[in-house]
Design a protein around this motif. Structure first.
Motif, mmCIF file in Angstrom:
data_model
loop_
_atom_site.group_PDB
_atom_site.id
_atom_site.type_symbol
_atom_site.label_atom_id
_atom_site.label_comp_id
_atom_site.label_asym_id
_atom_site.label_seq_id
_atom_site.Cartn_x
_atom_site.Cartn_y
_atom_site.Cartn_z
ATOM 1 N N HIS A 88 0.809 -1.214 0.000
ATOM 2 C CA HIS A 88 0.000 0.000 0.000
ATOM 3 C C HIS A 88 0.845 1.268 0.000
ATOM 4 O O HIS A 88 0.316 2.367 -0.012
ATOM 5 C CB HIS A 88 -0.957 0.000 1.196
ATOM 6 C CG HIS A 88 -2.024 -1.037 1.066
ATOM 7 N ND1 HIS A 88 -3.100 -0.907 0.221
ATOM 8 C CD2 HIS A 88 -2.164 -2.248 1.658
ATOM 9 C CE1 HIS A 88 -3.867 -1.981 0.296
ATOM 10 N NE2 HIS A 88 -3.321 -2.804 1.169
ATOM 11 N N PHE A 89 2.170 1.111 0.019
ATOM 12 C CA PHE A 89 3.073 2.243 -0.139
ATOM 13 C C PHE A 89 3.459 2.262 -1.612
ATOM 14 O O PHE A 89 4.508 1.778 -2.017
ATOM 15 C CB PHE A 89 4.313 2.091 0.745
ATOM 16 C CG PHE A 89 4.032 2.235 2.213
ATOM 17 C CD1 PHE A 89 4.167 3.467 2.836
ATOM 18 C CD2 PHE A 89 3.636 1.139 2.964
ATOM 19 C CE1 PHE A 89 3.918 3.591 4.197
ATOM 20 C CE2 PHE A 89 3.380 1.262 4.330
ATOM 21 C CZ PHE A 89 3.517 2.488 4.939
ATOM 22 N N THR A 90 2.585 2.773 -2.452
ATOM 23 C CA THR A 90 2.722 2.701 -3.902
ATOM 24 C C THR A 90 4.105 3.165 -4.363
ATOM 25 O O THR A 90 4.506 4.295 -4.095
ATOM 26 C CB THR A 90 1.638 3.550 -4.588
ATOM 27 O OG1 THR A 90 0.375 3.131 -4.098
ATOM 28 C CG2 THR A 90 1.684 3.408 -6.098
ATOM 29 N N GLY A 91 4.805 2.253 -5.028
ATOM 30 C CA GLY A 91 6.112 2.582 -5.564
ATOM 31 C C GLY A 91 7.243 2.533 -4.560
ATOM 32 O O GLY A 91 8.394 2.786 -4.903
ATOM 33 N N HIS A 92 6.943 2.213 -3.310
ATOM 34 C CA HIS A 92 7.978 2.233 -2.272
ATOM 35 C C HIS A 92 8.062 0.914 -1.502
ATOM 36 O O HIS A 92 8.708 0.845 -0.467
ATOM 37 C CB HIS A 92 7.714 3.370 -1.280
ATOM 38 C CG HIS A 92 7.660 4.708 -1.933
ATOM 39 N ND1 HIS A 92 8.773 5.387 -2.350
ATOM 40 C CD2 HIS A 92 6.605 5.489 -2.271
ATOM 41 C CE1 HIS A 92 8.423 6.526 -2.901
ATOM 42 N NE2 HIS A 92 7.103 6.617 -2.869
ATOM 43 N N SER A 93 7.438 -0.145 -2.006
ATOM 44 C CA SER A 93 7.375 -1.403 -1.269
ATOM 45 C C SER A 93 8.757 -1.938 -0.896
ATOM 46 O O SER A 93 8.976 -2.372 0.228
ATOM 47 C CB SER A 93 6.609 -2.446 -2.074
ATOM 48 O OG SER A 93 6.498 -3.645 -1.347
ATOM 49 N N ALA A 94 9.694 -1.899 -1.831
ATOM 50 C CA ALA A 94 11.043 -2.428 -1.549
ATOM 51 C C ALA A 94 11.743 -1.599 -0.479
ATOM 52 O O ALA A 94 12.391 -2.147 0.419
ATOM 53 C CB ALA A 94 11.866 -2.468 -2.832
ATOM 54 N N ALA A 95 11.614 -0.289 -0.554
ATOM 55 C CA ALA A 95 12.256 0.577 0.437
ATOM 56 C C ALA A 95 11.630 0.384 1.808
ATOM 57 O O ALA A 95 12.331 0.351 2.828
ATOM 58 C CB ALA A 95 12.158 2.037 0.008
ATOM 59 N N VAL A 96 10.306 0.241 1.848
ATOM 60 C CA VAL A 96 9.619 0.015 3.127
ATOM 61 C C VAL A 96 10.050 -1.319 3.719
ATOM 62 O O VAL A 96 10.287 -1.425 4.919
ATOM 63 C CB VAL A 96 8.082 0.099 2.954
ATOM 64 C CG1 VAL A 96 7.361 -0.360 4.199
ATOM 65 C CG2 VAL A 96 7.672 1.522 2.608
ATOM 66 N N ARG A 97 10.181 -2.343 2.870
ATOM 67 C CA ARG A 97 10.615 -3.654 3.374
ATOM 68 C C ARG A 97 12.025 -3.571 3.943
ATOM 69 O O ARG A 97 12.292 -4.108 5.024
ATOM 70 C CB ARG A 97 10.557 -4.704 2.287
ATOM 71 C CG ARG A 97 10.974 -6.052 2.823
ATOM 72 C CD ARG A 97 10.855 -7.148 1.824
ATOM 73 N NE ARG A 97 11.093 -8.419 2.507
ATOM 74 C CZ ARG A 97 10.845 -9.576 1.987
ATOM 75 N NH1 ARG A 97 10.334 -9.670 0.779
ATOM 76 N NH2 ARG A 97 11.092 -10.668 2.666
ATOM 77 N N ALA A 98 12.936 -2.913 3.241
ATOM 78 C CA ALA A 98 14.311 -2.782 3.732
ATOM 79 C C ALA A 98 14.337 -2.062 5.070
ATOM 80 O O ALA A 98 15.042 -2.465 6.000
ATOM 81 C CB ALA A 98 15.164 -2.039 2.702
ATOM 82 N N TRP A 99 13.543 -0.989 5.198
ATOM 83 C CA TRP A 99 13.482 -0.232 6.445
ATOM 84 C C TRP A 99 12.894 -1.089 7.560
ATOM 85 O O TRP A 99 13.431 -1.157 8.661
ATOM 86 C CB TRP A 99 12.656 1.031 6.216
ATOM 87 C CG TRP A 99 12.357 1.801 7.461
ATOM 88 C CD1 TRP A 99 13.216 2.571 8.180
ATOM 89 C CD2 TRP A 99 11.095 1.874 8.144
ATOM 90 N NE1 TRP A 99 12.564 3.127 9.259
ATOM 91 C CE2 TRP A 99 11.272 2.711 9.258
ATOM 92 C CE3 TRP A 99 9.843 1.311 7.914
ATOM 93 C CZ2 TRP A 99 10.241 3.000 10.139
ATOM 94 C CZ3 TRP A 99 8.809 1.604 8.789
ATOM 95 C CH2 TRP A 99 9.015 2.443 9.888
ATOM 96 N N ALA A 100 11.775 -1.767 7.269
ATOM 97 C CA ALA A 100 11.116 -2.596 8.282
ATOM 98 C C ALA A 100 12.031 -3.733 8.737
ATOM 99 O O ALA A 100 12.139 -4.014 9.929
ATOM 100 C CB ALA A 100 9.802 -3.148 7.740
ATOM 101 N N ASP A 101 12.678 -4.392 7.776
ATOM 102 C CA ASP A 101 13.591 -5.486 8.132
ATOM 103 C C ASP A 101 14.763 -4.979 8.963
ATOM 104 O O ASP A 101 15.198 -5.642 9.902
ATOM 105 C CB ASP A 101 14.108 -6.188 6.875
ATOM 106 C CG ASP A 101 13.049 -7.027 6.173
ATOM 107 O OD1 ASP A 101 11.957 -7.237 6.759
ATOM 108 O OD2 ASP A 101 13.307 -7.454 5.031
ATOM 109 N N ALA A 102 15.273 -3.814 8.623
ATOM 110 C CA ALA A 102 16.443 -3.271 9.326
ATOM 111 C C ALA A 102 16.149 -2.976 10.789
ATOM 112 O O ALA A 102 17.026 -3.135 11.645
ATOM 113 C CB ALA A 102 16.931 -2.001 8.626
ATOM 114 N N ILE A 103 14.930 -2.558 11.097
ATOM 115 C CA ILE A 103 14.630 -2.229 12.494
ATOM 116 C C ILE A 103 13.706 -3.267 13.158
ATOM 117 O O ILE A 103 13.273 -3.058 14.286
ATOM 118 C CB ILE A 103 14.063 -0.804 12.628
ATOM 119 C CG1 ILE A 103 12.737 -0.637 11.878
ATOM 120 C CG2 ILE A 103 15.072 0.227 12.162
ATOM 121 C CD1 ILE A 103 12.101 0.732 12.097
ATOM 122 N N GLY A 104 13.419 -4.352 12.433
ATOM 123 C CA GLY A 104 12.674 -5.460 13.043
ATOM 124 C C GLY A 104 11.189 -5.260 13.156
ATOM 125 O O GLY A 104 10.540 -5.856 14.017
#
Length: 109
Positions: A88-104
């Motif tokens: 649902h973060f249109t165009g930013h899914s990969a960046a959101v995943r990297a951020w979420a994974d990095a901080i758990g």
């Protein structure tokens, strides 16, 4: 802690704010209210929770209170358990995943 959304036109003038929807093939205003000023959202939170995977469950009430000022009652971006819905973060899914994974922080496609 206080969260606020403020308009910025670059000219120093304020402009009405609106929430836009990128869902599906649609791109346009979402919600029913356009405001010249969005009221700050105030809540008491433990700042230590902001440094843990509990960040999303801490932030979700702020998001919902802000969206409520636009006539919207839920968040497509954060589910009730605080899981980020990356798609649902249109165009930013990969960046959101990297951020979420990095901080758990929990997330799903």
């Amino acid at each position: 802690m206080e969260t606020a959304v403020l308009p910025c036109t670059g000219s120093g003038r304020t402009a009405p704010l609106e929430v836009w929807n990128h869902a599906g093939k649609e791109y346009g205003p979402s919600g029913t209210r356009r405001l010249a000023r969005v009221e700050p959202v105030r809540r008491t939170v433990d700042p230590a929770r902001c440094l843990t995977p509990a960040l999303t469950t801490t932030a979700r009430p702020f998001v919902l209170d802000l969206l409520g000022q636009f006539g919207l009652t839920g968040s497509r971006h954060l589910d009730p358990a605080g899981v980020l819905r990356r798609g649902h973060f249109t165009g930013h899914s990969a960046a959101v995943r990297a951020w979420a994974d990095a901080i758990g922080i929990p997330s799903e496609p």
